[in-house]
Design a protein around this motif. Structure first.
Motif, PDB file in Angstrom:
ATOM      1  N   ASN A 157      -4.563  -0.820  -9.582  1.00 36.33           N
ATOM      2  CA  ASN A 157      -4.163  -0.622 -10.982  1.00 36.33           C
ATOM      3  C   ASN A 157      -3.344   0.653 -11.144  1.00 36.33           C
ATOM      4  N   ASP A 158      -3.815   1.754 -10.564  1.00 33.41           N
ATOM      5  CA  ASP A 158      -3.082   3.013 -10.700  1.00 33.41           C
ATOM      6  C   ASP A 158      -1.691   2.899 -10.103  1.00 33.41           C
ATOM      7  N   GLU A 159      -1.579   2.163  -9.008  1.00 36.15           N
ATOM      8  CA  GLU A 159      -0.269   1.995  -8.389  1.00 36.15           C
ATOM      9  C   GLU A 159       0.654   1.182  -9.287  1.00 36.15           C
ATOM     10  N   MET A 160       0.134   0.098  -9.866  1.00 40.13           N
ATOM     11  CA  MET A 160       0.970  -0.736 -10.713  1.00 40.13           C
ATOM     12  C   MET A 160       1.361  -0.022 -12.001  1.00 40.13           C
ATOM     13  N   VAL A 161       0.424   0.725 -12.588  1.00 40.87           N
ATOM     14  CA  VAL A 161       0.738   1.478 -13.804  1.00 40.87           C
ATOM     15  C   VAL A 161       1.830   2.493 -13.523  1.00 40.87           C
ATOM     16  N   ALA A 162       1.683   3.226 -12.418  1.00 40.05           N
ATOM     17  CA  ALA A 162       2.695   4.224 -12.061  1.00 40.05           C
ATOM     18  C   ALA A 162       4.024   3.564 -11.748  1.00 40.05           C
TER      19      ALA A 162
END
Length: 918
Positions: A276-281
């Protein structure tokens, strides 16, 4: 009519996309659907339910604070039913009450029995007079006996041989770890009473097994440095960031609890949080980069063309082509995955190049004569074949990637390749129609496309031998002296280093050797589960195995018999543990001095085979000196108060340990029904099969550790699965897919160029930017310290397409006019190459604003590769052309403006009446 039909098709495509396009949010959906590890993972999900949790990692300064933090946070999370459906902070082991001694091995039970037998008098004496001073008095007596009689029985002694035939001389040396633990705990209680939390020193008295007496069930790391809370969230929607709302809520709850516990550090990690953090970033960075790119390209267009409307026509044409591509994707592929969603930025960066070349040549032709139809036909006939070939080569470069076994990459290849062809179609149909609408009856002044008054490269071209020598030497030096770029397999390195989930994943590994990633193995029976657990644990790459095997122990009849024998030593012991006699500091100091003196006795005073190690003695002496020094600095009143408090906790803790032994000394067999429901749900499937979670010993995110881990597990279970296995093969397939696709693309590109030029020499010349640009890019990566990774590897087909396009346009212009090709910036072709390269550099260079390291590296490598291919096309290729004999077409007269053209249908625009600058 053409424009209306194109717009209608775009509107229809967008409507169809919005209503029917799906998103493959699972990373497993990108791998081959028939891969054994994917099928095994899907089967595990059906049988055991969700195996993916958000992991809250808590790092407290003391155990008690960690427990309080966990309790406060878990209570808040349970109340937030909007975002969370299950919270696991402890394992309720009440179903195992009375049976917990069965988790000790027979050898450990015998050892515990021997310790209780040796300490029986000690325990009875302590129960008669509980307290710290009586305890130390008994310890002093036991040390005295060991020194005088050289025996090792008693509180500090070791167990007798546990089996017949065992050599008594094999018994370990005198164990004084309890003494060290006791003095260390006393010093902590005296030094920082405001923040002190009691930690039991009694574990080493009985068995040195912290877990044996743990009845709270907190999830902790092996060294108790970290606490864990497992959270099963409620995903919102079906997008790539469906966990984002829950993760944001979870972090908000953590921040609120931290206000009451400012010294406790905590964060969220785990597979879902990392993804999730990767996709949000990535989405945030991509949106910002796209806006910056569009603005920069618009400014660049206006500067280059010195007007607004014509560049906007190219942008409008590109937007229509992108809409068509969305509709085509929905119709054929039906979904976007985490990789294929990047096709839009790719097409924006590359698809606009076709319109630029056509518009640039049209501007040159229109400036030479006023007739719109003639200028348009001349521009498209003379530039169209090169544009079509360039589009075809780039599309084929993407299509070649579609033959990889990795589904996500194959879908990206199909979508991007088809998008390139649709951009070409729009350039050859919609853009001329728009130009006709805009300026068929307008008078356009000369000089519309005069970006350069003079050729900027003219000075170096006047000394071709020197320039060629310097370029050759520099290229050779780069090949010989600079190392090849490495491939960074660590997926954590793609994200920004300060990303919370990445920070805690790294801290978790560095602090405890653990990871949120583990492999999965499934067996059919409990016996097979035990056998495979033993075999897995024997592998060098395996740290530990979690399964239900350890909760239903073997040889229970033997263990029950041994456990019942313990009741002889503990069942009748009672004491007033809650009310020890008040402390007398002077008595305590006297005892401490006596013990310190004996610990410093000469080695010859000890039995040579039983004397504690010098390291253990040093530790005990140091802890004892610290207690004495601290007591010397306290008033008698303060010391008495603190010692009484410590004594109360120490005796209460001993009473708890004793009660635990008394309650568990008459066990009945443990069955699956006794296993805590939380663990039974996780490790026993609906089918009755059993799940194993296997953790790696080394850093699972590094290639070598991941490969060794997966390969070793597969020697025992060919169907092993889980995130490390899936990631290992996915990385391998993507890497091989790009390499294989690049090779196939190069073969097809060469074939296309041969069909276009039909001769070996122009085909070889068109590949010069690929050769030199490739060498320079590799050298530039070494100088910049830039590694290849999973994000920037896509540059391979991009580079092939861009570099070959530049070569095709230069060589195509050479066939039309040899002199023009030797000075490319003096005409529209070279200027269009500069502009398309600059738009690509600006488009991909905007990615360098990203905090996501993978996106940043893609932007940097793209800028480097495009710049290298541009210089190779505008400098190296014209230099080579200067050294070659001038090309004079044999099939056309020198006066024909279409000399050297390979297209057979050029007669209408190439009539004798047509005059151009060439």
């Amino acid at each position: 009519m053409t424009v209306l039909l194109a717009v209608a098709l775009a509107v229809l495509s967008v409507w169809y996309t919005v209503s029917a396009l799906k998103f493959a949010t699972s990373r497993n959906a990108m791998a081959s659907s028939d891969a054994p590890y994917i099928l095994a993972d899907q089967e595990a999900g059906k049988d055991f339910g969700s195996l993916s949790y958000l992991v809250v990692v808590i790092e407290p300064p003391a155990l008690e604070q960690g427990k309080q933090f966990v309790q406060a946070l878990s209570a808040r999370l349970r109340n937030d039913t909007q975002h969370f459906q299950e919270v696991i902070e402890t394992i309720d082991s009440s179903s195992l009450d009375g049976k917990k001694l069965l988790y000790l091995k027979p050898r450990e039970l015998r050892d515990l029995e021997q310790r209780l037998a040796d300490a029986q008098d000690f325990i009875y004496d302590l129960s008669e007079e509980p307290g710290l001073v009586p305890l130390l008095s008994l310890i002093n007596q036991e040390i005295s006996r060991a020194l005088v009689s050289k025996l090792t029985e008693g509180l500090l002694g070791t167990s007798a041989p546990s089996s017949v035939g065992e050599d008594p001389g094999d018994a370990p040396s005198l164990d004084i770890s309890f003494l060290s633990a006791l003095f260390t705990e006393m010093n902590s209680a005296l030094t920082a009473p405001e923040t002190y939390t009691f930690t039991s020193p009694w574990n080493s008295f009985f068995l040195k097994d912290d877990d044996l007496f743990s009845q709270e069930g907190y999830l902790t790391s092996k060294d108790d440095r970290f606490f864990f809370i497992l959270v099963d969230d409620r995903p919102q929607g079906d997008s790539f960031v469906k966990h984002n709302a829950a993760i944001r809520a979870l972090r908000a709850h953590i921040a609120e609890v931290q206000r009451d516990f400012p010294n406790v550090q905590a964060g969220v990690t785990g597979g879902d949080a990392l993804n999730n953090d990767e996709m949000v970033a990535a989405q945030r960075d991509t949106v910002l980069a796209t806006l910056l790119a569009l603005l920069s390209v618009a400014v660049l267009f206006i500067i280059a063309f010195r007007q607004i409307w014509r560049p906007l026509l190219v942008v409008a044409m590109l937007m229509l082509a992108l809409c068509w591509t969305l509709g085509f994707t929905t119709l054929t592929v039906g979904q976007l995955n985490i990789l294929s969603i990047s096709f839009l930025p790719l097409l924006i960066g590359l698809g606009i190049d076709f319109g630029i070349h056509l518009l640039a040549r049209y501007g040159e032709e229109r400036a030479a004569q006023p007739d719109f139809d003639t200028a348009l036909q001349t521009a498209f006939v003379r530039t169209g074949p090169g544009v079509a070939a360039a589009a075809l080569t780039t599309a084929l470069a993407f299509y070649a990637v579609a033959f990889t076994d990795f589904r996500g990459l194959a879908e990206l290849g199909v979508i991007a390749g088809s998008g390139m062809l649709l951009c070409l179609l729009a350039s050859l149909t919609v853009m001329p129609a728009m130009l006709a609408i805009y300026e068929r009856h307008r008078h356009v002044p000369a000089g519309v496309w005069q970006a350069f008054e003079h050729d900027p490269l003219g000075s170096i071209m006047r000394i071709p031998w020197l320039t060629a020598s310097l370029i050759g030497l520099a290229t050779l030096a780069g090949i010989v002296l600079l190392p090849l770029p490495k491939f960074d397999y660590n997926l954590l390195n793609l994200q920004a280093k300060d990303t919370e989930s990445v920070v805690w994943e790294n801290r978790l590994h560095d602090g405890s050797g653990r990871s949120s990633w583990y492999a999965l193995s499934i067996v059919d029976s409990l016996d097979e589960l035990r056998r495979r657990t033993i075999r897995f644990e024997a592998l060098p790459a395996v740290e530990r195995v979690d399964s239900i095997a350890s909760l239903v122990p073997e040889d229970q009849e033997v263990r029950i018999s041994l456990a019942k024998e313990l009741s002889t030593y503990v069942e009748e012991i009672e004491g007033d543990w809650a009310n020890p006699e008040p402390m007398l500091v002077d008595d305590l100091l006297t005892l401490l001095s006596k013990i310190r003196f004996k610990l410093q006795r000469d080695p010859n005073d000890w039995d040579a085979g039983k004397r504690p190690s010098e390291a253990d003695l040093t530790s005990a002496r140091a802890a004892l000196r610290a207690v004495q020094a601290r007591l010397d600095n306290l008033t008698e009143e303060a010391a008495t108060r603190l010692l009484n408090s410590f004594q109360q906790q120490l005796m209460a803790d001993f009473a708890d340990k004793l009660a635990f032994l008394q309650d568990n000394a008459n066990p009945t067999p443990i069955t699956l029904d006794d296993v805590p429901p939380q663990l039974r749900k996780r490790f026993v499937g609906k089918s009755g099969r059993y799940l194993m979670q296997v953790f790696a010993r080394d850093n699972i995110w590094e290639r070598e550790a991941m490969q060794a881990f997966v390969r070793q597990l597969q020697t025992l279970d060919a169907n092993v699965t889980g995130p490390p296995v899936i990631a290992f093969y996915s990385i391998q397939q993507i890497q091989q897919g790009y390499a294989r696709g690049g090779f196939y693309a190069m073969l097809v590109i060469i074939g296309i160029i041969i069909l276009l030029f039909r001769r070996l020499k122009p085909t070889s010349l068109a590949l010069v930017p690929v050769l030199f640009g490739g060498f320079w890019t590799i050298a530039g990566m070494a100088l910049l310290g830039l590694d290849l990774n999973m994000a920037n590897l896509i540059i391979l087909p991009l580079f092939l397409g861009i570099a070959v396009d530049d070569g095709i346009h230069i060589v195509h212009r050479m066939l039309e006019s040899p002199k023009a090709a030797q000075a490319p910036l003096a005409h529209s072709t070279g200027k269009a190459i500069v502009l398309t390269s600059l738009t690509t550099i600006v488009g991909f260079g905007s990615l360098m604003i990203a905090r996501h390291n993978g996106i940043f590296s893609l932007g940097l490598l793209s800028v480097l590769a495009v710049a290298c291919s541009l210089v190779a096309a505008l400098v190296v290729l014209p230099l080579i052309l200067r050294f070659l004999p001038a090309h004079v077409p044999a099939s056309s007269s020198p006066q024909s403006p279409c000399s050297g053209m390979t297209m057979p249908d050029v007669s209408p625009p190439c009539s004798a009446e047509l005059k151009t600058k060439d």
